[in-house]
Structures are given as C-alpha cells and as structure tokens.
Design an enzyme around this catalytic site. Structure first.
Site, mmCIF file in Angstrom:
data_model
loop_
_atom_site.group_PDB
_atom_site.id
_atom_site.type_symbol
_atom_site.label_atom_id
_atom_site.label_comp_id
_atom_site.label_asym_id
_atom_site.label_seq_id
_atom_site.Cartn_x
_atom_site.Cartn_y
_atom_site.Cartn_z
ATOM 1 N N HIS A 159 -0.321 36.370 15.415
ATOM 2 C CA HIS A 159 -0.642 34.894 15.793
ATOM 3 C C HIS A 159 -1.752 34.427 15.217
ATOM 4 O O HIS A 159 -2.148 33.027 14.758
ATOM 5 C CB HIS A 159 -0.260 34.617 17.220
ATOM 6 C CG HIS A 159 0.020 33.236 17.429
ATOM 7 N ND1 HIS A 159 -0.081 31.976 16.485
ATOM 8 C CD2 HIS A 159 0.883 32.888 18.463
ATOM 9 C CE1 HIS A 159 0.565 31.195 17.190
ATOM 10 N NE2 HIS A 159 1.045 31.484 18.224
ATOM 11 N N ASP A 391 18.074 33.016 5.865
ATOM 12 C CA ASP A 391 19.385 33.719 5.375
ATOM 13 C C ASP A 391 19.101 34.766 4.458
ATOM 14 O O ASP A 391 18.596 34.485 3.366
ATOM 15 C CB ASP A 391 20.338 32.780 4.749
ATOM 16 C CG ASP A 391 21.664 33.444 4.339
ATOM 17 O OD1 ASP A 391 21.609 34.488 4.415
ATOM 18 O OD2 ASP A 391 22.597 32.512 3.777
#
Length: 444
Positions: A159, A391
């Site tokens: 993060h 994808d």
C-alpha cells in the site's frame, strides 16, 4: 471444501527492458504508518474450455515483465529514509517481483458466498508480506489453476506504493497486455501512462493552511477516543465470522427512500455509497451491542486526485486519498435513524477540499499521526476501482474480493450486475447472526 494449494513454480520476474536505477522518494501520504501493509486482491475466472494453462501462464509472466518497465518502482525495494524521518523511499535496481504458479482443489463455486473462516483462501496468495521494509518484493502475483479448470489470480501489492485506484490501473494494464496478441505486444501503449510525481503530495509545495486547519480538532480521524467496552480486546480475542451480502439496485433505492424519509429535506440528496455505508455502520453497531455512550467512527477513503489544486495528473498511481470520518455515539447512531447516519457520511465527504488535503499532508508529514482503532469501522470501496474489468484473456472475473476477509468492510463489484454491490466484512462470531439479520432488514 477445497483447501489444498500446491505452488509448482516460484520465480522472480524482472522488467523486460532496462529501467532507471536510483532512489525515489515516496510522498508524505505514501509514508503513513497505517499504510505499511499489503493490499491483497483475489480475482477468480471461468476461462473458455480448451484454454492452455501452460501458454496462459507464459503470457501472464511475459505481460508482467513488460508492465514492470513503466511501473519499474514496483520491481524495487521499499526502505525507511536514512535521514531518520518517518518518510519512505524506493531503491530501484530492477530487483524484480515474485510470480508463482499453483494448482488447487478449490473450485469456482466456493467464491459465490463468504468464506467459512477468515483465512480460507489464504494460500491463493501463498506469500503474505507482513512488512515490506524488511526487503521483500512490494508486488507478489500468484496464478492458481483450480480443480474444475478455472483459475484464480492472487495479487499482493504494498500500500505504500499504490492506492486502490493506482493498483487497479496497474492490474488493468497488466491484464490487457496478457490478452494482447503477440504481434501487437511490442507496440502496446499504456493508458493511462504511469506517473510517479510523488512530490506533488508533500508538504513543501503547500503554503500553511488558512485558519490553522491542521489542528487535531479538524481531523477526528486522528483523534483518540476512550475505549469504554474493551472494543479492541473483543476484536483481537474473539473469533471473527466472515459475512457477505449483495445489495442490488432495488435494495439500494429502498435504502435511499428510507434515509430521505428520516432526513431534513435539504440534506436528502444521497448517493448509494452514502446510504449503504450508513446502513452497514448502523447494523454493525447494533449487532455488537456496545455501550450507548461509546464514540464510534466510520472511516472511508476519499479520492483526492480532482479535489486538490492543481489536480493530480492522469496515471498518478500513488496514495491520493484521505480518510473521511463520520463520528457519533452508539446511542445517536442506533436511535436517530438511517437519515441521521447518512447525513454524517455525506458531510464527512463534503468537507474534503484542497485545504483539507493540505492539512492532512502537513499533519502526517510533521508527525506520525495515524487513525485511531477504538470504535472504528473502516470501509473501503473496491466496487469503483475497475477491478471487475481485469481480463487476462480468460474473460472478466466472476469474483473480485480480498484474499482474507477482515474486520474492515469492503464494498465489492458483482459479476454482470453493474448496479449491485457486495458488502463483505468479518464480525465477532457472537454478533454475526444479528448483524446478518440487521443488514438484510431495511428498517429504522
């Protein structure tokens, strides 16, 4: 239920072309203490029959190596600045990221509901980096082939280097490359082009905030409140039970009507996020059965890319968010109705402007300020990051969520339901049944 995961290969993937070497400073927002953990995504796919796992794995690795060229800091190593400040920096020498290929007896249907226990899917990202400052790679990727021929992608990204929007932009570029034909692979253009520019969110460029806005009273997210009920002990000592519930467009509209009917008319222009986060917060508070005078906070991230002046450039992938904070007592939250809680969320969002962001940057740049944990529910909106579009050449993911369910609430996208949101949170086991009942019943 499956639990066996076997890592067939673990390898270091480095950028496919030469990249700059040197040391890059992270921003004051990147360097905050509470961001020194790994965001862990789990995306599950149902590829078309006949997909070649070996060829797919090779494509994914090649795409990862190419994506690390413009995103080369992700192949570096994070360390504390040697000057003794609380800042962090990245040593960039193309050290590489960890890629794993695995097989498992998990099956795709498991992911349609909440896991039975918090760590049920832990091994779908076999390396958990608890502390990136100890030299571990800030990016770990695991492609796991499930027993029914489907696939899971586990991604751990530190993060300190990225926020949700930045990490989702990285993942979408990586996935688009993985599904690009070999002939067009070398010509691929990254959109948006990754921008480092972490200096834009440092205290130095900012003049001191007007009205002395950097005092603690202006930032309840950093204030400490008394623990009147052993709140922290309960969450650390009691087993947590994962829950998930899907809110479709109809149920979100019902919540909006309920919130508006219990609000002052001028305040009732609420978003789906406003009403849903308020409803979850109230249900959570009521289920925990806390003392009426305990102060509670709902903390949620607010993207500031377009709230600061000048706005941040497209492709900025660092931490560009501050925490919105709605705060009230248990009594007021549970008794005053959904409209009151929704108003608190809306007002917390509205106060975040460029001056607010400057004051947060000043506070975290000058001190080691960190959010309180007492009475806090943290809510993160993954449903708007674009993760549902990642994808890899296997279609869009049928499940998007965390590797491990946690006490933090995540709002997740729902496959093929663009207007729906899945809320996933782990609550103490003694409160789980009541929480699930309350979150399903739309009443004041």
């Amino acid at each position: 239920m499956g639990s066996f995961v076997h890592v067939k290969e673990a390898t270091i993937v480095t950028p496919s072309e030469p990249t700059p070497t040197g040391v890059l400073s992270l921003s004051s927002l990147d360097s905050q203490l509470f961001l020194r953990f790994t965001i862990e995504y789990l995306l599950v796919y149902k590829p078309h029959p006949g997909l070649d796992p070996g060829a797919t794995t090779a494509r994914v690795k090649a795409a990862l190596a190419k994506t690390l060229v413009p995103y080369y800091p992700l192949a570096g190593r994070v360390r504390a600045k040697p000057d003794g400040s609380s800042g962090l920096e990245v040593v960039c020498r193309a050290q590489g990221v960890l890629f794993m290929e695995a097989v498992s007896d998990h099956n795709v249907n498991e992911f349609e509901k909440a896991p039975r226990f918090v760590t049920q899917w832990r091994k779908l990202l076999s390396l958990h980096v608890a502390d990136v400052l100890k030299g571990a790679p800030p990016l770990v990727v695991q492609l796991t082939w499930l027993k029914d021929g489907n696939a899971a992608l586990g991604v751990g990204i530190n993060h300190c280097l990225c926020d949700g929007i930045g990490s989702a932009e990285f993942l979408n570029s990586f996935a688009e490359l993985a599904s690009t034909s070999q002939t067009k692979f070398s010509e691929f253009k990254f959109k948006p082009k990754p921008i480092w520019d972490r200096h834009l969110l440092n205290p130095a460029p900012f003049k001191p905030s007007r009205n002395n806005n950097n005092n603690a009273l202006s930032h309840p997210e950093f204030n400490r409140v008394p623990d009147l009920c052993g709140f922290l002990a309960r969450f650390s000592n009691e087993r947590l039970t994962p829950t998930s519930f899907i809110f479709n467009k109809t149920s979100l509209n019902e919540l909006k009507k309920l919130a508006s009917s219990t609000s002052r008319h001028s305040e009732s222009n609420y978003t789906s996020f406003d009403v849903l986060s308020a409803h979850i917060w109230r249900s959570w508070a009521r289920a925990l059965n806390l003392p009426s005078n305990q102060i509670l906070k709902l903390l949620f991230s607010i993207n500031v890319r377009n709230r600061v002046k000048p706005t941040l450039p497209s492709g900025y992938y660092g931490n560009a968010f501050v925490l919105g904070c709605a705060q009230t007592s248990v009594n007021e939250l549970t008794e005053k109705g959904l409209g009151h809680a929704t108003m608190l969320v809306k007002r917390a969002k509205e106060q975040v402007d460029s001056e607010f962001v400057k004051s947060v940057v000043e506070i975290v740049g000058q001190s080691r300020a960190s959010p309180d944990s007492v009475g806090v529910l943290i809510l993160s909106q993954w449903s708007r990051l674009g993760l549902e579009k990642v994808d890899l050449g296997m279609g869009k993911p049928v499940h998007v969520g965390p590797i491990c369910c946690d006490r933090y609430c995540l709002l997740l996208p729902v496959f093929n339901q663009t207007d729906a949101v899945k809320a996933m949170v782990a609550v103490p086991t003694t409160a789980a049944q009541r929480y699930e009942h309350l979150v399903r019943s739309f009443t004041n």
